[in-house]
Design a protein around this motif. Structure first.
Motif, PDB file in Angstrom:
ATOM      1  N   GLU A  25       0.856  -1.189   0.000  1.00  0.00           N
ATOM      2  CA  GLU A  25       0.000   0.000   0.000  1.00  0.00           C
ATOM      3  C   GLU A  25       0.890   1.236   0.000  1.00  0.00           C
ATOM      4  O   GLU A  25       1.771   1.375   0.851  1.00  0.00           O
ATOM      5  N   ARG A  37       3.379   0.599   2.971  1.00  0.00           N
ATOM      6  CA  ARG A  37       3.037  -0.287   4.092  1.00  0.00           C
ATOM      7  C   ARG A  37       2.637  -1.645   3.556  1.00  0.00           C
ATOM      8  O   ARG A  37       2.180  -1.785   2.424  1.00  0.00           O
ATOM      9  N   LEU A  38       2.787  -2.629   4.429  1.00  0.00           N
ATOM     10  CA  LEU A  38       2.345  -3.982   4.130  1.00  0.00           C
ATOM     11  C   LEU A  38       1.809  -4.614   5.399  1.00  0.00           C
ATOM     12  O   LEU A  38       2.501  -4.641   6.428  1.00  0.00           O
ATOM     13  N   GLU A  39       0.578  -5.084   5.341  1.00  0.00           N
ATOM     14  CA  GLU A  39      -0.002  -5.840   6.446  1.00  0.00           C
ATOM     15  C   GLU A  39       0.282  -7.312   6.156  1.00  0.00           C
ATOM     16  O   GLU A  39      -0.113  -7.840   5.119  1.00  0.00           O
ATOM     17  N   ILE A  40       0.992  -7.974   7.058  1.00  0.00           N
ATOM     18  CA  ILE A  40       1.408  -9.358   6.854  1.00  0.00           C
ATOM     19  C   ILE A  40       0.196 -10.291   6.887  1.00  0.00           C
ATOM     20  O   ILE A  40      -0.650 -10.195   7.774  1.00  0.00           O
ATOM     21  N   GLY A  41       0.151 -11.178   5.891  1.00  0.00           N
ATOM     22  CA  GLY A  41      -0.924 -12.165   5.806  1.00  0.00           C
ATOM     23  C   GLY A  41      -0.356 -13.568   5.725  1.00  0.00           C
ATOM     24  O   GLY A  41       0.866 -13.761   5.662  1.00  0.00           O
ATOM     25  N   GLY A  94       1.944  -8.914  11.803  1.00  0.00           N
ATOM     26  CA  GLY A  94       1.721  -7.490  12.022  1.00  0.00           C
ATOM     27  C   GLY A  94       1.869  -6.675  10.754  1.00  0.00           C
ATOM     28  O   GLY A  94       1.726  -7.168   9.647  1.00  0.00           O
ATOM     29  N   GLY A  95       2.197  -5.404  10.944  1.00  0.00           N
ATOM     30  CA  GLY A  95       2.339  -4.493   9.821  1.00  0.00           C
ATOM     31  C   GLY A  95       3.758  -4.000   9.680  1.00  0.00           C
ATOM     32  O   GLY A  95       4.492  -3.888  10.656  1.00  0.00           O
ATOM     33  N   GLU A  97       6.271  -0.932   7.742  1.00  0.00           N
ATOM     34  CA  GLU A  97       6.326   0.338   7.049  1.00  0.00           C
ATOM     35  C   GLU A  97       7.711   0.513   6.463  1.00  0.00           C
ATOM     36  O   GLU A  97       8.711   0.318   7.157  1.00  0.00           O
ATOM     37  N   GLN A 118       8.935  -2.261  11.939  1.00  0.00           N
ATOM     38  CA  GLN A 118       7.727  -2.863  12.488  1.00  0.00           C
ATOM     39  C   GLN A 118       7.553  -2.282  13.877  1.00  0.00           C
ATOM     40  O   GLN A 118       8.436  -2.451  14.742  1.00  0.00           O
ATOM     41  N   ASP A 119       6.458  -1.555  14.077  1.00  0.00           N
ATOM     42  CA  ASP A 119       6.200  -0.878  15.357  1.00  0.00           C
ATOM     43  C   ASP A 119       7.389  -0.022  15.781  1.00  0.00           C
ATOM     44  O   ASP A 119       7.777   0.005  16.943  1.00  0.00           O
TER      45      ASP A 119
END
Length: 133
Positions: A25, A37-41, A94-95, A97, A118-119
């Motif tokens: 994203e 960004r990427l939300e891990i799946g 998690g996500g 950036e 990450q965070d």
């Protein structure tokens, strides 16, 4: 120098089919930096239960390439020549950036610095060279 037409496409989140497949994203893109960004799946994990290094590298390469487009003339394109990456955190979910910045814009190549966090914790650091084509 006017804005490269591809920059507007990237900014409107019309990235490649591959980056869409990964779920990247675009957060922001200008001459200063590119942030993605990427939300891990579930499809991002390797057999060991951690995020595959190729996922992290693809996030970096995509953000770094987009950052380069913000510095190109309209008739130019780019390609990755080389990248050196250090993985500093085993990502388990998690996500993420990613921030990429052009640190040198030469007449034939550009050098780009990228970080994945990450965070707020550094997960990967990358330095790459991109061709001006």
């Amino acid at each position: 120098m006017s804005e490269h037409p591809k920059t507007a496409d990237i900014r409107q989140n019309r990235m490649s089919a591959f980056t869409e497949l990964l779920g990247l994203e675009l957060v922001s893109l200008d001459k200063e930096a590119c942030v993605m960004r990427l939300e891990i799946g579930p499809s991002h994990f390797n057999a060991g239960g951690r995020v595959h290094g190729g996922v992290t590298f693809s996030l970096l390469d995509s953000a770094m390439g987009a950052a380069v487009y913000a510095h190109l003339d309209a008739h130019e394109s780019t390609a990755t020549i080389e990248c050196k990456i250090n993985y500093t955190l085993a990502i388990t979910g998690g996500g993420l950036e990613c921030t990429a910045r052009v640190v040198h814009a030469g007449t034939r190549t550009m050098v780009v610095d990228g970080e994945v966090r990450q965070d707020g914790v550094l997960a990967a650091k990358c330095l790459g060279t991109f061709a001006r084509i």
